[in-house]
Design a protein around this motif. Structure first.
Motif, PDB file in Angstrom:
ATOM      1  N   THR A  28      -9.035   6.713  -8.143  1.00 15.81           N
ATOM      2  CA  THR A  28     -10.215   7.506  -7.839  1.00 15.81           C
ATOM      3  C   THR A  28     -10.366   7.561  -6.329  1.00 15.81           C
ATOM      4  OG1 THR A  28     -11.275   6.753  -9.870  1.00 15.81           O
ATOM      5  CG2 THR A  28     -12.698   7.716  -8.190  1.00 15.81           C
ATOM      6  N   VAL A  29     -10.328   8.793  -5.814  1.00 15.86           N
ATOM      7  CA  VAL A  29     -10.329   8.987  -4.365  1.00 15.86           C
ATOM      8  C   VAL A  29     -11.143  10.240  -4.043  1.00 15.86           C
ATOM      9  CG1 VAL A  29      -8.855   9.306  -2.333  1.00 15.86           C
ATOM     10  CG2 VAL A  29      -8.023   7.973  -4.240  1.00 15.86           C
ATOM     11  N   ASN A  30     -11.702  10.282  -2.843  1.00 16.33           N
ATOM     12  CA  ASN A  30     -12.387  11.472  -2.381  1.00 16.33           C
ATOM     13  C   ASN A  30     -11.404  12.634  -2.351  1.00 16.33           C
ATOM     14  OD1 ASN A  30     -13.388  13.485  -0.353  1.00 16.33           O
ATOM     15  ND2 ASN A  30     -15.107  12.057  -0.317  1.00 16.33           N
ATOM     16  N   ALA A  35      -4.362  15.036   0.884  1.00 14.93           N
ATOM     17  CA  ALA A  35      -3.240  15.163   1.825  1.00 14.93           C
ATOM     18  C   ALA A  35      -2.847  13.804   2.390  1.00 14.93           C
ATOM     19  CB  ALA A  35      -3.601  16.123   2.949  1.00 14.93           C
ATOM     20  N   ASP A  36      -3.835  12.952   2.675  1.00 12.21           N
ATOM     21  CA  ASP A  36      -3.536  11.601   3.171  1.00 12.21           C
ATOM     22  C   ASP A  36      -2.781  10.798   2.124  1.00 12.21           C
ATOM     23  OD1 ASP A  36      -4.814  11.908   5.690  1.00 12.21           O
ATOM     24  OD2 ASP A  36      -6.753  11.568   4.723  1.00 12.21           O
ATOM     25  N   LEU A  37      -3.199  10.888   0.859  1.00 19.92           N
ATOM     26  CA  LEU A  37      -2.503  10.184  -0.218  1.00 19.92           C
ATOM     27  C   LEU A  37      -1.057  10.636  -0.325  1.00 19.92           C
ATOM     28  CD1 LEU A  37      -5.082  10.213  -3.147  1.00 19.92           C
ATOM     29  CD2 LEU A  37      -4.164   8.203  -2.006  1.00 19.92           C
ATOM     30  N   GLU A  38      -0.838  11.924  -0.222  1.00 19.75           N
ATOM     31  CA  GLU A  38       0.514  12.460  -0.358  1.00 19.75           C
ATOM     32  C   GLU A  38       1.422  12.052   0.795  1.00 19.75           C
ATOM     33  OE1 GLU A  38      -0.302  16.384  -3.070  1.00 19.75           O
ATOM     34  OE2 GLU A  38      -0.584  16.584  -0.907  1.00 19.75           O
ATOM     35  N   LYS A  39       0.857  11.811   1.966  1.00 20.98           N
ATOM     36  CA  LYS A  39       1.660  11.404   3.129  1.00 20.98           C
ATOM     37  C   LYS A  39       2.439  10.119   2.888  1.00 20.98           C
ATOM     38  CE  LYS A  39      -1.208  13.407   6.718  1.00 20.98           C
ATOM     39  NZ  LYS A  39      -2.173  13.093   7.783  1.00 20.98           N
ATOM     40  N   PHE A  40       1.867   9.204   2.135  1.00 13.52           N
ATOM     41  CA  PHE A  40       2.582   7.952   1.908  1.00 13.52           C
ATOM     42  C   PHE A  40       3.000   7.736   0.462  1.00 13.52           C
ATOM     43  CE2 PHE A  40      -1.279   6.069   0.369  1.00 13.52           C
ATOM     44  CZ  PHE A  40      -2.270   6.549   1.211  1.00 13.52           C
ATOM     45  N   SER A  41       2.422   8.436  -0.501  1.00 14.16           N
ATOM     46  CA  SER A  41       2.872   8.268  -1.880  1.00 14.16           C
ATOM     47  C   SER A  41       4.188   8.998  -2.128  1.00 14.16           C
ATOM     48  CB  SER A  41       1.805   8.739  -2.869  1.00 14.16           C
ATOM     49  OG  SER A  41       1.541  10.121  -2.731  1.00 14.16           O
ATOM     50  N   LYS A  50      -1.624  15.408 -11.724  1.00 13.93           N
ATOM     51  CA  LYS A  50      -2.854  15.983 -12.251  1.00 13.93           C
ATOM     52  C   LYS A  50      -4.047  15.421 -11.501  1.00 13.93           C
ATOM     53  CE  LYS A  50      -4.932  17.407 -16.513  1.00 13.93           C
ATOM     54  NZ  LYS A  50      -4.850  17.502 -17.939  1.00 13.93           N
ATOM     55  N   LYS A  51      -5.096  16.216 -11.439  1.00 12.24           N
ATOM     56  CA  LYS A  51      -6.335  15.802 -10.794  1.00 12.24           C
ATOM     57  C   LYS A  51      -7.464  16.043 -11.797  1.00 12.24           C
ATOM     58  CE  LYS A  51      -7.425  18.274  -7.222  1.00 12.24           C
ATOM     59  NZ  LYS A  51      -7.664  18.823  -5.875  1.00 12.24           N
ATOM     60  N   PHE A  52      -8.274  15.025 -12.037  1.00 12.93           N
ATOM     61  CA  PHE A  52      -9.345  15.091 -13.026  1.00 12.93           C
ATOM     62  C   PHE A  52     -10.711  15.137 -12.352  1.00 12.93           C
ATOM     63  CE2 PHE A  52      -5.799  12.843 -14.915  1.00 12.93           C
ATOM     64  CZ  PHE A  52      -5.676  13.439 -16.158  1.00 12.93           C
ATOM     65  N   ASP A  53     -11.592  15.974 -12.863  1.00 14.86           N
ATOM     66  CA  ASP A  53     -12.985  16.024 -12.431  1.00 14.86           C
ATOM     67  C   ASP A  53     -13.794  15.169 -13.389  1.00 14.86           C
ATOM     68  OD1 ASP A  53     -12.539  17.895 -10.361  1.00 14.86           O
ATOM     69  OD2 ASP A  53     -12.571  19.521 -11.815  1.00 14.86           O
ATOM     70  N   ASN A  60     -17.766  14.408  -4.700  1.00 12.51           N
ATOM     71  CA  ASN A  60     -16.442  14.869  -4.274  1.00 12.51           C
ATOM     72  C   ASN A  60     -15.331  13.883  -4.632  1.00 12.51           C
ATOM     73  OD1 ASN A  60     -15.007  17.040  -3.265  1.00 12.51           O
ATOM     74  ND2 ASN A  60     -14.892  16.175  -1.231  1.00 12.51           N
ATOM     75  N   LEU A  61     -15.525  13.103  -5.691  1.00 11.80           N
ATOM     76  CA  LEU A  61     -14.515  12.153  -6.156  1.00 11.80           C
ATOM     77  C   LEU A  61     -13.670  12.786  -7.255  1.00 11.80           C
ATOM     78  CD1 LEU A  61     -16.618   8.888  -6.440  1.00 11.80           C
ATOM     79  CD2 LEU A  61     -14.946   9.451  -4.676  1.00 11.80           C
ATOM     80  N   LYS A  62     -12.391  12.502  -7.213  1.00 10.06           N
ATOM     81  CA  LYS A  62     -11.468  12.969  -8.238  1.00 10.06           C
ATOM     82  C   LYS A  62     -10.609  11.795  -8.680  1.00 10.06           C
ATOM     83  CE  LYS A  62     -12.700  17.228  -7.477  1.00 10.06           C
ATOM     84  NZ  LYS A  62     -13.910  17.628  -8.089  1.00 10.06           N
ATOM     85  N   ILE A  63     -10.109  11.870  -9.885  1.00 13.36           N
ATOM     86  CA  ILE A  63      -9.134  10.891 -10.357  1.00 13.36           C
ATOM     87  C   ILE A  63      -7.774  11.558 -10.249  1.00 13.36           C
ATOM     88  CG2 ILE A  63      -8.294   9.529 -12.297  1.00 13.36           C
ATOM     89  CD1 ILE A  63     -11.197   9.369 -13.263  1.00 13.36           C
TER      90      ILE A  63
END
Length: 69
Positions: A28-30, A35-41, A50-53, A60-63
């Protein structure tokens, strides 16, 4: 608070030692930090599949669901 995503980066660098190849990871991240997550994942071999609402929009949190590539 994980300033600079230090803990998240370390998590993705090391998690493969503890999971199977077909494991799912859910974080669960803002939403603005995707883009920040993708830089290192991505360099660690994971992609967002997938992104869940699941929360009210004002938070503005998504899973985010990650899989190994």
């Amino acid at each position: 608070m994980d300033c600079g995503f230090v803990a998240h980066r370390e998590f993705f660098e090391n998690i493969k030692n503890f999971i199977t190849d077909d494991a799912d990871i859910f974080l669960t991240v803002n939403n603005r930090q995707q883009a920040d997550l993708e830089k290192f994942s991505i360099p660690c071999g994971f992609e967002i599949v997938k992104k869940f609402d699941m929360f009210p929009d004002e938070l503005n949190l998504k899973i985010f669901q990650f899989k190994q590539v």
